[in-house]
Design a protein around this motif. Structure first.
Motif, PDB file in Angstrom:
ATOM      1  N   ALA A 255     -40.456 -27.623  72.927  1.00  0.00           N
ATOM      2  CA  ALA A 255     -41.857 -27.725  72.500  1.00  0.00           C
ATOM      3  C   ALA A 255     -42.039 -28.906  71.550  1.00  0.00           C
ATOM      4  CB  ALA A 255     -42.291 -26.422  71.830  1.00  0.00           C
ATOM      5  N   ALA A 256     -41.066 -29.132  70.671  1.00  0.00           N
ATOM      6  CA  ALA A 256     -41.165 -30.261  69.733  1.00  0.00           C
ATOM      7  C   ALA A 256     -41.072 -31.587  70.470  1.00  0.00           C
ATOM      8  CB  ALA A 256     -40.069 -30.159  68.680  1.00  0.00           C
ATOM      9  N   MET A 257     -40.268 -31.625  71.532  1.00  0.00           N
ATOM     10  CA  MET A 257     -40.149 -32.861  72.311  1.00  0.00           C
ATOM     11  C   MET A 257     -41.495 -33.260  72.907  1.00  0.00           C
ATOM     12  SD  MET A 257     -36.453 -31.876  73.937  1.00  0.00           S
ATOM     13  CE  MET A 257     -36.603 -32.649  75.528  1.00  0.00           C
ATOM     14  N   GLU A 258     -42.325 -32.266  73.225  1.00  0.00           N
ATOM     15  CA  GLU A 258     -43.637 -32.547  73.819  1.00  0.00           C
ATOM     16  C   GLU A 258     -44.780 -32.346  72.828  1.00  0.00           C
ATOM     17  OE1 GLU A 258     -44.205 -33.978  76.603  1.00  0.00           O
ATOM     18  OE2 GLU A 258     -42.094 -34.022  77.156  1.00  0.00           O
ATOM     19  N   ALA A 259     -44.466 -32.099  71.544  1.00  0.00           N
ATOM     20  CA  ALA A 259     -45.492 -31.801  70.528  1.00  0.00           C
ATOM     21  C   ALA A 259     -46.461 -30.744  71.054  1.00  0.00           C
ATOM     22  CB  ALA A 259     -46.232 -33.072  70.102  1.00  0.00           C
ATOM     23  N   HIS A 260     -45.895 -29.700  71.597  1.00  0.00           N
ATOM     24  CA  HIS A 260     -46.675 -28.658  72.262  1.00  0.00           C
ATOM     25  C   HIS A 260     -46.861 -27.486  71.288  1.00  0.00           C
ATOM     26  CE1 HIS A 260     -48.048 -26.287  75.652  1.00  0.00           C
ATOM     27  NE2 HIS A 260     -47.092 -25.397  75.478  1.00  0.00           N
ATOM     28  N   TYR A 261     -48.073 -27.383  70.727  1.00  0.00           N
ATOM     29  CA  TYR A 261     -48.289 -26.393  69.663  1.00  0.00           C
ATOM     30  C   TYR A 261     -48.790 -25.051  70.170  1.00  0.00           C
ATOM     31  CZ  TYR A 261     -47.375 -29.734  65.962  1.00  0.00           C
ATOM     32  OH  TYR A 261     -46.766 -30.611  65.113  1.00  0.00           O
ATOM     33  N   GLU A 262     -49.717 -25.086  71.160  1.00  0.00           N
ATOM     34  CA  GLU A 262     -50.329 -23.846  71.633  1.00  0.00           C
ATOM     35  C   GLU A 262     -49.628 -23.371  72.901  1.00  0.00           C
ATOM     36  OE1 GLU A 262     -52.504 -22.482  69.752  1.00  0.00           O
ATOM     37  OE2 GLU A 262     -52.795 -24.232  68.447  1.00  0.00           O
ATOM     38  N   THR A 263     -49.255 -22.103  72.919  1.00  0.00           N
ATOM     39  CA  THR A 263     -48.608 -21.550  74.104  1.00  0.00           C
ATOM     40  C   THR A 263     -49.536 -21.659  75.309  1.00  0.00           C
ATOM     41  OG1 THR A 263     -47.362 -20.051  72.746  1.00  0.00           O
ATOM     42  CG2 THR A 263     -47.558 -19.464  75.070  1.00  0.00           C
ATOM     43  N   GLY A 264     -48.977 -22.073  76.439  1.00  0.00           N
ATOM     44  CA  GLY A 264     -49.776 -22.212  77.653  1.00  0.00           C
ATOM     45  C   GLY A 264     -49.139 -23.250  78.552  1.00  0.00           C
TER      46      GLY A 264
ATOM     47  N   ASP B  22     -42.502 -24.307  88.638  1.00  0.00           N
ATOM     48  CA  ASP B  22     -43.805 -23.643  88.564  1.00  0.00           C
ATOM     49  C   ASP B  22     -44.737 -24.416  87.629  1.00  0.00           C
ATOM     50  OD1 ASP B  22     -45.978 -22.056  88.317  1.00  0.00           O
ATOM     51  OD2 ASP B  22     -44.931 -20.375  87.360  1.00  0.00           O
ATOM     52  N   PRO B  23     -45.761 -25.110  88.179  1.00  0.00           N
ATOM     53  CA  PRO B  23     -46.623 -25.949  87.345  1.00  0.00           C
ATOM     54  C   PRO B  23     -47.524 -25.132  86.409  1.00  0.00           C
ATOM     55  CG  PRO B  23     -47.392 -25.954  89.606  1.00  0.00           C
ATOM     56  CD  PRO B  23     -46.101 -25.205  89.599  1.00  0.00           C
ATOM     57  N   THR B  24     -47.640 -23.852  86.664  1.00  0.00           N
ATOM     58  CA  THR B  24     -48.530 -23.062  85.809  1.00  0.00           C
ATOM     59  C   THR B  24     -47.738 -22.243  84.800  1.00  0.00           C
ATOM     60  OG1 THR B  24     -48.503 -21.253  87.381  1.00  0.00           O
ATOM     61  CG2 THR B  24     -50.279 -22.864  87.616  1.00  0.00           C
ATOM     62  N   ALA B  25     -46.410 -22.461  84.750  1.00  0.00           N
ATOM     63  CA  ALA B  25     -45.578 -21.650  83.855  1.00  0.00           C
ATOM     64  C   ALA B  25     -46.015 -21.835  82.406  1.00  0.00           C
ATOM     65  CB  ALA B  25     -44.116 -22.045  84.016  1.00  0.00           C
ATOM     66  N   GLU B  26     -45.883 -20.771  81.664  1.00  0.00           N
ATOM     67  CA  GLU B  26     -46.284 -20.820  80.261  1.00  0.00           C
ATOM     68  C   GLU B  26     -45.145 -21.396  79.429  1.00  0.00           C
ATOM     69  OE1 GLU B  26     -47.332 -17.077  77.938  1.00  0.00           O
ATOM     70  OE2 GLU B  26     -49.247 -17.767  78.769  1.00  0.00           O
ATOM     71  N   VAL B  27     -45.449 -22.379  78.610  1.00  0.00           N
ATOM     72  CA  VAL B  27     -44.460 -22.937  77.705  1.00  0.00           C
ATOM     73  C   VAL B  27     -44.854 -22.515  76.293  1.00  0.00           C
ATOM     74  CG1 VAL B  27     -43.483 -25.058  76.758  1.00  0.00           C
ATOM     75  CG2 VAL B  27     -43.950 -24.886  79.209  1.00  0.00           C
ATOM     76  N   THR B  28     -43.919 -21.855  75.596  1.00  0.00           N
ATOM     77  CA  THR B  28     -44.238 -21.357  74.262  1.00  0.00           C
ATOM     78  C   THR B  28     -44.509 -22.519  73.322  1.00  0.00           C
ATOM     79  OG1 THR B  28     -42.679 -19.598  74.737  1.00  0.00           O
ATOM     80  CG2 THR B  28     -43.463 -19.759  72.468  1.00  0.00           C
ATOM     81  N   GLY B  29     -45.628 -22.438  72.600  1.00  0.00           N
ATOM     82  CA  GLY B  29     -45.986 -23.506  71.668  1.00  0.00           C
ATOM     83  C   GLY B  29     -45.322 -23.305  70.314  1.00  0.00           C
ATOM     84  N   LEU B  30     -45.266 -24.380  69.543  1.00  0.00           N
ATOM     85  CA  LEU B  30     -44.577 -24.346  68.244  1.00  0.00           C
ATOM     86  C   LEU B  30     -45.193 -23.315  67.295  1.00  0.00           C
ATOM     87  CD1 LEU B  30     -44.054 -28.159  67.823  1.00  0.00           C
ATOM     88  CD2 LEU B  30     -42.237 -26.445  67.947  1.00  0.00           C
ATOM     89  N   ASN B  31     -46.515 -23.071  67.455  1.00  0.00           N
ATOM     90  CA  ASN B  31     -47.167 -22.109  66.557  1.00  0.00           C
ATOM     91  C   ASN B  31     -46.696 -20.684  66.785  1.00  0.00           C
ATOM     92  OD1 ASN B  31     -48.632 -24.155  65.435  1.00  0.00           O
ATOM     93  ND2 ASN B  31     -50.414 -23.868  66.790  1.00  0.00           N
TER      94      ASN B  31
END
Lengths: 491, 333
Positions: free
Chosen positions: A282-291, A332-341
């Motif tokens: 998640a940090a590699m992609e700065a991905h904060y919100e799960t989705g 799976d392009p719609t898979a949920e990736v857990t966000g940093l928050n």
């Protein structure tokens, strides 16, 4: 006396003196100073470590070719790169020895907890690898007239083997800190101790093969770029140089193959990280919100704050929608990736991980391009006359190390706040009695000392290059006397 | 094989004690081998340029391998007694980095003086080489004594006396090494210094024993025991042998006597420590040792690799035996 594994205290007298003298130095917490100190020393040390690992196979190749063909150009290449290998090796030990001791000085609580898991591998490294390297490097540097040709070639192989074994055990330790296995935490005197239960599971933990392959190949790419850059420089000065044309031919092909492999391997490695260390991914992609997560191919900060705190809304990005989800889940392009928050613990320093990752990947694609360009030129002719290509190689020669170092930042800073993933935080791993003043004092000393060391290395490197350039002008280079096959030419 | 990797018992009941022995042997081998280099570095100070090149030709192929024994000592201690490694290194934080700095200066000095043909440059790196070679054994002695005596502070009388003792011992070792590696006036002078250093060392060894007796009442029984008496006697015998053999020109005998002095010294230090491994933290061997599975595994590696390492060193010292001459060394490139 009360037996205890808890760390008692630092030297009280010295500490008192230092604390009295240096409140000015105490501007970092012991934890932060220790982390920066370790990070800084590894940044410099890894250049030399990777130089040994990456140069080793080239030295073996040049030596073997020299013995096999008896051609002078291989002897010249072997001698030139042995000199650089030797300087790099000495720099590697000088910069590396303090690091082993830093486990005890700065991360004493970590050493107590993880000692059973990492002490063994570190001692295997010393016994199997250091001894081999140090002893046979002596032969390589000083023993040319005291041993046979075959034994001399064998010595270069043994030093190379030492470099690769050393990296093996170090990465066993590091990968265990990323994906710990084969242990059980027991409390002794109130201190958590990771006890070894399954050595094979611990050494060959899930991260280990990924890390070893990626790291060794990164070292090869870095050294290939250095050799290619130097070869380009000498070919650019003298088109007819047989020695450096040979080096150029070999390196452009190796560069294409190794950097293309690295990209494919890195893609799968990323998926493995997403599975085992989702917060790092998640940090590699700065991905904060799960989705669903997009993959930001290119990210340009829109303001200064975006550099220190990159987020989707302050970056101008060229992104592929849902690709990060696709990669992380393996299709799976719609898979949920857990966000940093949504992690229970604090995030790693996202900016470092995010930007380091982009620098590494961006450079990786540049290396593939360079390799393809050179291989095409080699195939279609004109490799030695393509001024622009030779200049690109020269300018790119240090960039492999930049990619390698930023790759390490992703792996190590991305693991924070953990020193051992899910077992011990870095804050809990630092030596409890360490004062800010002491830690900052040594940090300052390491910054200055390692900068000087690196400067000295560059100076020595320049001298070796100048010496080689002089050979060009006086024409020793084109000395084409028939060489005796099977005999290693001597200085 | 199944019981070697057993997680319930040590493969040999006394494996923790044997491992403690290996820790001390590694330390001893390190002090012995790098003692040659430290002593050489101190004797370097009064040598002229030609002599310096000959000394460095003897030093060049060996010092790197010698220094690896320090790393081996550290990792053997870490693998067997991690809490001790963590404790003593963090307790003596600044001292440890001072040792590393001294070792770094020594290593760089010897290498970099060759890199630039300029008087000031060479003098500067020579000074680093000498300063590093002098402070490293002193600080190592201070560190080892603080550890063994459980001194919370390195700035105490006993560690400083031990530090000076290790410096004297290193001069003895360096002189003995140069006795077999050099010839002519250089050898004569160096061996003369070595003989003086033996006398100083014996005096300092006695002083160390007295200081320990006075300041550490808990060590009095050990200091009055028969093994200690035997070690004092052995020190005297090796000292006399060292002086006698050099007077007769039997330099290999002097070399062995110097090695004997170093071995006795480390044995003496070990008896002060045993059965504790970290007196300041109150840790005994049994308290601090890792679990059976871990130590068994590490011991198997040690049994396989220590003989190989021994072979490497016999090979290396044999390959580079005989008088060293700078002409055949790498520095000519």
């Amino acid at each position: 006396m009360h037996a205890s594994r808890t760390i008692v205290a630092t030297d009280p007298t010295l500490t008192a003196v230092i604390t009295e003298l240096g409140p000015l130095l105490a501007f970092l917490t012991p934890e932060l100073a220790s982390r920066i100190q370790f990070g800084w020393t590894i940044t410099i040390h890894i250049i030399f470590a990777a130089l040994s690992v990456g140069l080793a196979p080239f030295l073996v190749y040049f030596t073997v070719q020299e013995v096999r063909t008896g051609e002078n150009r291989y002897a010249r290449l072997r001698k030139f790169w042995t000199k650089i290998f030797a300087v790099g090796f000495i720099m590697g030990t000088v910069t590396g020895i303090p690091m082993g001791f830093m486990f005890g000085t700065n991360f004493a609580a970590f050493s107590t907890t993880a000692g059973e898991m990492i002490g063994g591998p570190l001692s295997f490294e010393a016994k199997m690898a250091f001894m081999l390297e140090a002893v046979f490097l002596g032969v390589l540097l000083f023993g040319r007239e005291r041993v046979s040709d075959g034994f001399y070639a064998l010595s270069s192989f043994l030093v190379a083997l030492g470099a690769w074994l050393s990296a093996f055990w170090i990465l066993v330790v590091n990968s265990w800190m990323q994906t710990p296995r084969g242990y059980e935490v027991v409390m002794e005197d109130g201190v958590p101790i990771a006890q070894l239960t399954d050595p094979m599971a611990a050494f060959f933990n899930p991260r280990f093969p990924w890390m070893y392959v990626h790291m060794q190949n990164a070292a090869i790419i870095s050294v290939t770029l250095v050799i290619a850059g130097i070869a380009a420089y000498f070919v650019w000065k003298n088109r007819e140089s047989k020695v450096w044309r040979t080096a150029l031919q070999v390196t452009v092909v190796v560069l294409l193959v190794s950097s293309a492999f690295q990209a494919a391997h890195g893609d799968m490695y990323g998926r493995h990280v997403a599975e085992t260390q989702p917060h790092k991914f998640a940090a590699m992609e700065a991905h904060y919100e799960t989705g669903q997560a997009d993959l930001h191919l290119i990210a340009i900060p829109t303001d200064l704050e975006a550099i220190t705190d990159p987020r989707a809304d302050n970056l101008y990005t060229i992104s592929i929608p849902q690709l990060a989800s696709f990669l992380a889940s393996g299709g799976d392009p719609t898979a949920e990736v857990t966000g940093l928050n949504d992690f229970e613990y604090e995030s790693p320093p996202v900016a470092w991980v995010f930007w380091s990752f982009r620098i590494m990947v961006g450079l990786g694609f540049w290396f593939i391009g360079l390799g393809a360009w050179g291989t095409y030129r080699l195939w279609r002719g004109g490799l030695y006359d393509d001024e622009r290509y030779l200049q690109a190689l020269m300018l790119s020669s240090p960039l492999g190390f930049v990619a390698l170092i930023t790759g390490w930042y992703v792996a190590e800073i991305g693991r924070q706040p953990w020193i051992i993933q899910d077992v011990l935080t870095t804050a809990d791993g630092v030596s409890p009695p360490l004062s800010s003043t002491e830690a900052t004092l040594t940090l300052v000393a390491f910054v200055i000392g390692y900068l000087l060391l690196f400067g000295v290395f560059l100076y020595v490197l320049k001298r070796i290059l100048d010496e080689e350039a002089d050979r060009h002008t006086v024409g020793i280079e084109e000395d084409d006397r028939p060489d005796t096959p099977g005999v290693i030419a001597d200085d | 094989m199944t019981n070697i990797l057993s997680d319930s018992a040590y493969v040999v009941e006394s494996l923790p004690e044997l491992w403690f022995g290996l820790v001390m042997i590694s330390l001893g081998v390190y002090l012995l081998l790098d003692g040659f280099d430290f002593g050489l570095g101190m004797l370097f100070v009064e040598a002229d340029e030609t002599e310096r090149e000959r000394m460095l030709a003897a030093f060049g192929p060996l010092w790197k391998a010698n220094e690896v024994w320090l790393v081996l000592f550290g990792t053997v201690l870490f693998a067997g007694f991690p809490a001790v490694y963590a404790n003593i290194l963090s307790r003596h934080y600044l001292l440890v980095f001072a040792i590393l700095l001294a070792l770094g200066l020594r290593g760089l000095g010897s290498k970099l003086r060759e890199e630039h043909d300029d008087d000031q440059w060479v003098r500067f790196w020579d000074a680093c080489f000498v300063v590093g070679s002098t402070t490293a054994p002193f600080l190592l002695g201070v560190f080892v004594a603080s550890w063994v005596l459980g001194e919370p502070s390195a700035l105490a009388v006993a560690p400083i006396v031990v530090g000076i003792t290790v410096v004297a011992l290193s001069i003895v070792l360096g002189a003995a090494f140069l006795g077999i590696k050099t010839r002519g006036t250089l050898r004569e002078r160096v061996v003369r210094r070595g003989r003086a250093a033996i006398a100083v060392y014996v005096g300092l060894f006695a002083l160390t024993a007295v200081v320990l007796f006075v300041r550490y009442p808990e060590l009095q029984p050990v200091l009055q025991s028969i093994p200690t008496a035997a070690m004092v006697l052995a020190t005297l015998v090796f000292a006399m042998l060292g002086v006698g053999t050099t007077s007769n020109g039997y330099y290999h005998g002097a070399f062995l006597s110097a090695a004997g002095l170093a071995a006795v010294f480390v044995l003496f230090i070990s008896t002060l420590l045993y059965p504790a491994v970290d007196p300041a933290a109150g840790l005994s061997i049994t308290d601090a040792v890792v679990s059976p599975l871990s130590l068994n595994l590490t011991a198997v590696f040690a049994v396989v690799f220590l003989p190989i390492i021994g072979f490497y060193f016999v090979f290396l010292y044999t390959l580079f035996s005989g008088p060293a001459s700078p002409e055949t060394s790498y520095s000519s490139h």
